[in-house]
Scaffold this active site. Structure first.
Site, PDB file in Angstrom:
ATOM      1  N   TYR A   8      -1.987   0.183   9.886  1.00 51.26           N
ATOM      2  CA  TYR A   8      -2.227  -0.509   8.608  1.00 51.26           C
ATOM      3  C   TYR A   8      -0.972  -0.449   7.744  1.00 51.26           C
ATOM      4  O   TYR A   8      -0.466  -1.478   7.276  1.00 51.26           O
ATOM      5  CB  TYR A   8      -3.426   0.145   7.894  1.00 51.26           C
ATOM      6  CG  TYR A   8      -3.603  -0.329   6.472  1.00 51.26           C
ATOM      7  CD1 TYR A   8      -3.956  -1.647   6.206  1.00 51.26           C
ATOM      8  CD2 TYR A   8      -3.412   0.544   5.407  1.00 51.26           C
ATOM      9  CE1 TYR A   8      -4.119  -2.082   4.895  1.00 51.26           C
ATOM     10  CE2 TYR A   8      -3.576   0.111   4.096  1.00 51.26           C
ATOM     11  CZ  TYR A   8      -3.917  -1.203   3.851  1.00 51.26           C
ATOM     12  OH  TYR A   8      -4.071  -1.633   2.555  1.00 51.26           O
TER      13      TYR A   8
ATOM     14  N   THR B 261       0.813  -1.221   0.000  1.00 48.80           N
ATOM     15  CA  THR B 261       0.000   0.000   0.000  1.00 48.80           C
ATOM     16  C   THR B 261       0.839   1.261   0.000  1.00 48.80           C
ATOM     17  O   THR B 261       1.949   1.276   0.560  1.00 48.80           O
ATOM     18  CB  THR B 261      -0.907   0.006   1.252  1.00 48.80           C
ATOM     19  OG1 THR B 261      -1.541   1.283   1.359  1.00 48.80           O
ATOM     20  CG2 THR B 261      -0.113  -0.207   2.533  1.00 48.80           C
TER      21      THR B 261
HETATM   22  C1  UD1 Z   1      -6.246   5.040   2.704  1.00 49.81           C
HETATM   23  C2  UD1 Z   1      -4.793   4.697   2.742  1.00 49.81           C
HETATM   24  C3  UD1 Z   1      -4.455   3.815   1.575  1.00 49.81           C
HETATM   25  C4  UD1 Z   1      -5.286   2.585   1.638  1.00 49.81           C
HETATM   26  C5  UD1 Z   1      -6.740   2.999   1.580  1.00 49.81           C
HETATM   27  C6  UD1 Z   1      -7.624   1.789   1.707  1.00 49.81           C
HETATM   28  C7  UD1 Z   1      -3.393   6.402   3.781  1.00 49.81           C
HETATM   29  C8  UD1 Z   1      -2.648   7.656   3.584  1.00 49.81           C
HETATM   30  N1  UD1 Z   1      -4.013   5.909   2.695  1.00 49.81           N
HETATM   31  O1  UD1 Z   1      -6.464   5.853   1.573  1.00 49.81           O
HETATM   32  O2  UD1 Z   1      -3.110   3.427   1.600  1.00 49.81           O
HETATM   33  O3  UD1 Z   1      -4.974   1.754   0.555  1.00 49.81           O
HETATM   34  O4  UD1 Z   1      -7.023   3.887   2.669  1.00 49.81           O
HETATM   35  O5  UD1 Z   1      -7.524   1.200   2.927  1.00 49.81           O
HETATM   36  O6  UD1 Z   1      -3.456   5.876   4.854  1.00 49.81           O
HETATM   37  N2  UD1 Z   1     -12.581  11.680   1.895  1.00 49.81           N
HETATM   38  C9  UD1 Z   1     -13.626  12.565   2.121  1.00 49.81           C
HETATM   39  N3  UD1 Z   1     -14.828  12.064   2.519  1.00 49.81           N
HETATM   40  C10 UD1 Z   1     -15.052  10.725   2.714  1.00 49.81           C
HETATM   41  C11 UD1 Z   1     -13.989   9.826   2.484  1.00 49.81           C
HETATM   42  C12 UD1 Z   1     -12.772  10.340   2.097  1.00 49.81           C
HETATM   43  O7  UD1 Z   1     -13.489  13.776   1.979  1.00 49.81           O
HETATM   44  O8  UD1 Z   1     -16.189  10.335   3.094  1.00 49.81           O
HETATM   45  C13 UD1 Z   1     -11.298  12.204   1.420  1.00 49.81           C
HETATM   46  C14 UD1 Z   1     -10.139  11.917   2.331  1.00 49.81           C
HETATM   47  O9  UD1 Z   1      -9.991  12.924   3.292  1.00 49.81           O
HETATM   48  C15 UD1 Z   1      -8.983  11.864   1.317  1.00 49.81           C
HETATM   49  C16 UD1 Z   1      -9.633  11.292   0.066  1.00 49.81           C
HETATM   50  O10 UD1 Z   1     -11.028  11.542   0.216  1.00 49.81           O
HETATM   51  O11 UD1 Z   1      -8.531  13.156   1.020  1.00 49.81           O
HETATM   52  C17 UD1 Z   1      -9.432   9.793  -0.101  1.00 49.81           C
HETATM   53  O12 UD1 Z   1      -9.762   9.130   1.114  1.00 49.81           O
HETATM   54  P1  UD1 Z   1     -10.030   7.548   1.181  1.00 49.81           P
HETATM   55  O13 UD1 Z   1     -10.838   7.143   0.009  1.00 49.81           O
HETATM   56  O14 UD1 Z   1     -10.560   7.252   2.556  1.00 49.81           O
HETATM   57  O15 UD1 Z   1      -8.610   6.881   0.994  1.00 49.81           O
HETATM   58  P2  UD1 Z   1      -7.184   7.243   1.660  1.00 49.81           P
HETATM   59  O16 UD1 Z   1      -7.358   7.659   3.066  1.00 49.81           O
HETATM   60  O17 UD1 Z   1      -6.481   8.161   0.730  1.00 49.81           O
END
Ligand code: UD1
Length: 328
Positions: free
Chosen positions: A142, A118
């Site tokens: 993780y 990851t």
């Molecule tokens: C995280 C992990 C990644 C892992 C993935 C799946 C980190 C840095 N990244 O990705 O390695 O493979 O989870 O387990 O730990 N967001 C919103 N609203 C939401 C959901 C997300 O605004 O309801 C935003 C988040 O703040 C972020 C982006 O969308 O900026 C992506 O978030 P998300 O899809 O949760 O994935 P990561 O956190 O990037």
């Protein structure tokens, strides 16, 4: 009969897409999955063995009975916030179980391992762009649990064990173009999945976590990759290992990012409807930007993505959300 490929976590989201592509390519696949988050219906090719990767007696038996020479290892817990509140769950299921699997693999003379790693191993890389040479510094259990597995693979290979490719995934989304399998994880936290749930009415609005980041529109930027392209990278890794290639650790992303607002806009383009959003505080542990420098995998494997298009990724995720074949 050709030797087989054991796919751990092959009933889960990413593992099932890889197992399907392997099956379609004529490989003999066997899935090992405890079905704690996976689905029996997601196994489209080969036999499903229900059990844990940490169960050494079971794994050794499966490796011998099915004449396995390659393992593709996906079985893992993957919810980042949960890994912060319950780290030992992650070290047990991701790190300790991988150790058990590797012990069995080494004893059985398995030749190749492709490992699901990851981008979380990078933590907060300077400038938000991570190449494979960027120092690893995970900020959650993780990421650490996966990084420790990479180290075990490295040390075991150096000691004469299986050769391996570890693929560091960026943000995976999308589903099988023919709608047979998709992402049905309950209590989703991932952006694209959550936005899909808003579109189909399972949630009222998409909460945007943080609008004051140092990014072009203030929201977090990520490198979204279609699961079909990610799956193909595993078949490329298999070819590399079979051709005698050295162990490799490679990023899997497209090398460019989209903000949360850009993802929301893509949903609006695809559906033709406004997507209700709510603005909220930053989510703990989120880097502002995390994008792959992903040139190495293209150079080395000739990996050629076919779905590098945000609207296509969104449409594909949504197609599954509207017509899932299975759900929790
Ligand atoms: C995280 C992990 C990644 C892992 C993935 C799946 C980190 C840095 N990244 O990705 O390695 O493979 O989870 O387990 O730990 N967001 C919103 N609203 C939401 C959901 C997300 O605004 O309801 C935003 C988040 O703040 C972020 C982006 O969308 O900026 C992506 O978030 P998300 O899809 O949760 O994935 P990561 O956190 O990037």
């Amino acid at each position: 009969m050709a030797q087989g490929i054991l796919v751990t976590g092959g009933a889960g989201y990413i593992g099932s897409h890889v197992a399907r592509q392997l099956g379609e390519a004529g490989e003999r696949v066997v899935t090992l999955d405890n079905l704690c988050t996976g689905f029996r219906e997601a196994v489209t090719h080969g036999e499903l063995v229900i059990g844990d990767t940490g169960d050494q007696a079971l794994v050794s038996r499966v490796l011998a009975e099915h004449d396995i020479d390659t393992i593709m290892h996906f079985a893992a817990h993957t919810v980042v916030p949960e890994s912060v509140t319950d780290p030992l769950k992650y070290y047990r299921n991701n790190t300790c179980a991988t150790r058990n699997l590797l012990q069995c693999a080494a004893e059985a003379g398995v030749k190749h391992i492709v490992f699901s790693s990851t981008a979380a191993v990078y933590g907060l890389p300077p400038g938000g762009v991570a190449s494979e040479d960027t120092p690893t510094a995970p900020i959650n259990a993780y990421g650490t649990s996966k990084l420790m597995s990479e180290w075990m693979l490295r040390d075991l290979a150096a000691a004469g064990g299986p050769s391996y490719v570890a693929l560091r995934y960026f943000n995976v989304a999308g589903s099988d173009p023919e709608g047979r399998i998709g992402q049905s994880t309950p209590n989703a936290t991932l952006l694209v999945k959550v936005a899909c749930e808003v579109v189909v009415g399972k949630r009222e609005a998409l909460t945007i976590f943080g609008t004051d980041y140092d990014t072009p529109d203030g929201t977090g930027v990520r490198d979204y990759i279609h699961v079909e392209d990610l799956a193909t990278a595993h078949l490329d890794a298999l070819r590399w290992l079979r051709d005698g290639g050295e162990p490799k650790v490679l990023n899997c992303g497209y090398g460019h990012g989209y903000s949360v607002r850009e993802v929301a806009q893509a949903f609006e383009r695809v559906t033709g409807e406004p997507l209700p959003v709510r603005e909220a505080e930053r989510r703990a542990g989120d880097p502002p930007t995390l994008v792959a420098n992903a040139s190495r995998i293209r150079e080395l494997f000739g990996w050629t993505p076919k779905h590098d298009d945000l609207d296509q990724i969104v449409a594909s995720s949504l197609a599954w959300e509207r017509a899932p074949r299975y759900s929790a």
